[in-house]
Write a protein that holds these residues in place. Sequence first.
Motif, PDB file in Angstrom:
ATOM      1  N   ILE A  32       0.855  -1.124   0.012  1.00  0.00           N
ATOM      2  CA  ILE A  32      -0.045   0.092  -0.096  1.00  0.00           C
ATOM      3  C   ILE A  32       0.975   1.387   0.036  1.00  0.00           C
ATOM      4  N   SER A  33       1.719   1.283   0.536  1.00  0.00           N
ATOM      5  CA  SER A  33       2.756   2.407   0.913  1.00  0.00           C
ATOM      6  C   SER A  33       3.414   2.592  -0.518  1.00  0.00           C
ATOM      7  N   ARG A  34       3.928   1.692  -1.199  1.00  0.00           N
ATOM      8  CA  ARG A  34       4.584   1.833  -2.621  1.00  0.00           C
ATOM      9  C   ARG A  34       3.264   2.210  -3.610  1.00  0.00           C
ATOM     10  N   LYS A  35       2.056   1.805  -3.448  1.00  0.00           N
ATOM     11  CA  LYS A  35       1.177   2.238  -4.298  1.00  0.00           C
ATOM     12  C   LYS A  35       0.914   3.639  -4.285  1.00  0.00           C
ATOM     13  N   THR A 170      11.528   6.980  -5.029  1.00  0.00           N
ATOM     14  CA  THR A 170      10.431   7.773  -5.927  1.00  0.00           C
ATOM     15  C   THR A 170      10.949   9.209  -5.961  1.00  0.00           C
ATOM     16  N   ALA A 171      10.930   9.710  -7.117  1.00  0.00           N
ATOM     17  CA  ALA A 171      11.122  11.064  -7.425  1.00  0.00           C
ATOM     18  C   ALA A 171      10.583  11.627  -8.586  1.00  0.00           C
ATOM     19  N   GLY A 172       9.959  12.784  -8.328  1.00  0.00           N
ATOM     20  CA  GLY A 172       9.014  13.418  -9.241  1.00  0.00           C
ATOM     21  C   GLY A 172       8.895  14.824  -8.874  1.00  0.00           C
ATOM     22  N   ILE A 173       7.950  15.389  -9.917  1.00  0.00           N
ATOM     23  CA  ILE A 173       7.575  16.998  -9.630  1.00  0.00           C
ATOM     24  C   ILE A 173       6.177  17.188 -10.177  1.00  0.00           C
ATOM     25  N   LEU A 174       5.546  18.015  -9.431  1.00  0.00           N
ATOM     26  CA  LEU A 174       4.158  18.339  -9.894  1.00  0.00           C
ATOM     27  C   LEU A 174       3.795  19.886 -10.201  1.00  0.00           C
ATOM     28  N   PHE A 175       3.916  20.223 -11.579  1.00  0.00           N
ATOM     29  CA  PHE A 175       3.791  21.562 -11.702  1.00  0.00           C
ATOM     30  C   PHE A 175       2.334  22.009 -11.917  1.00  0.00           C
ATOM     31  N   GLN A 176       2.319  23.346 -11.328  1.00  0.00           N
ATOM     32  CA  GLN A 176       0.798  24.010 -11.499  1.00  0.00           C
ATOM     33  C   GLN A 176       1.176  25.540 -11.614  1.00  0.00           C
ATOM     34  N   HIS A 177       0.478  26.348 -12.716  1.00  0.00           N
ATOM     35  CA  HIS A 177       0.382  27.529 -12.656  1.00  0.00           C
ATOM     36  C   HIS A 177      -0.932  28.265 -12.949  1.00  0.00           C
TER      37      HIS A 177
END
Length: 283
Positions: A32-35, A170-177
């Motif tokens: 669950i943690s990985r999901k 786990t690495a990532g970005i979430l972009f919002q403008h």
Amino acid sequence: MRGLLFFFVLTIGFIQLSNAQSELNTLSLEEISRKLENPLTNLWSLTFQENFYILGGNFSDQKQWANNFFFQPFLPLPVADKYMLTFRPVFPLITSPVVIFDDTIKNIEHQTGLGDIQLLAAFGPSTSRKMVWGVGATFIFPSATSEATGDGKWAMGPSAMYFYIVKPWTAGILFQHWWSYAGDPGRPDINLTNIQYTIRYTLPKAWSIGMGPTISINWEQEPGDMLTLPIGLGVTKTVRWGGIPFKLRLEPQYSVIKREDIGIEWNIRFQITPVVNRPKKKN
């Protein structure tokens, strides 16, 4: 009274959503943690997040404080067989410092109220397991109950996410403008970029360490007040209470760059996230 009604509605919604936990009971806490690291997972997560801010800057000789507590459900829905449409609304309850002038004396008080509701919508493939991406739109609605807790503007703009998920990383970005397009003409325009970057390392027994701060760039401000750049380090643990999985996270963050007039120096962040199965269509 409004706050009590707000949380009552959330509680009723949670009870209704938690009516089918049998599939979750077959998964280990580690699974669950990985999901949950995958933003396009088939699980729904209902995050309650507390942000306690310590503020500093040229505006005041003393440290100030502010608070942002919000409910943020993450609701992915399948589209056809290979794609996922994800919705992530944010319902904030904000306490913000307000300057009160009494003759020549400057006093700082605090006001509490509902903030502006945000909505992120993203679309992407659900079949990828290592590289997860999605694109879409993001919105701000002027729902605040006072000027101190909102911007008084309707705003929208693009959103995009990219995550690289390879155990144990786990690495990532979430972009919002957002750009404002309507609202109170007496309030400043919104021209704001948020970039949340995530780096996490999975540990045994459903623990993980890492960070997920949000870089903020307010393009309407002067150069010295545009950028807030935080870093952090926190711990996450997934547990099971009453048969329902919960993700718990504590993550202090420090802004290495902040607004010069008054900005966030420290953010003490705590999350509690119940996890439920996505509701299925009845045959």
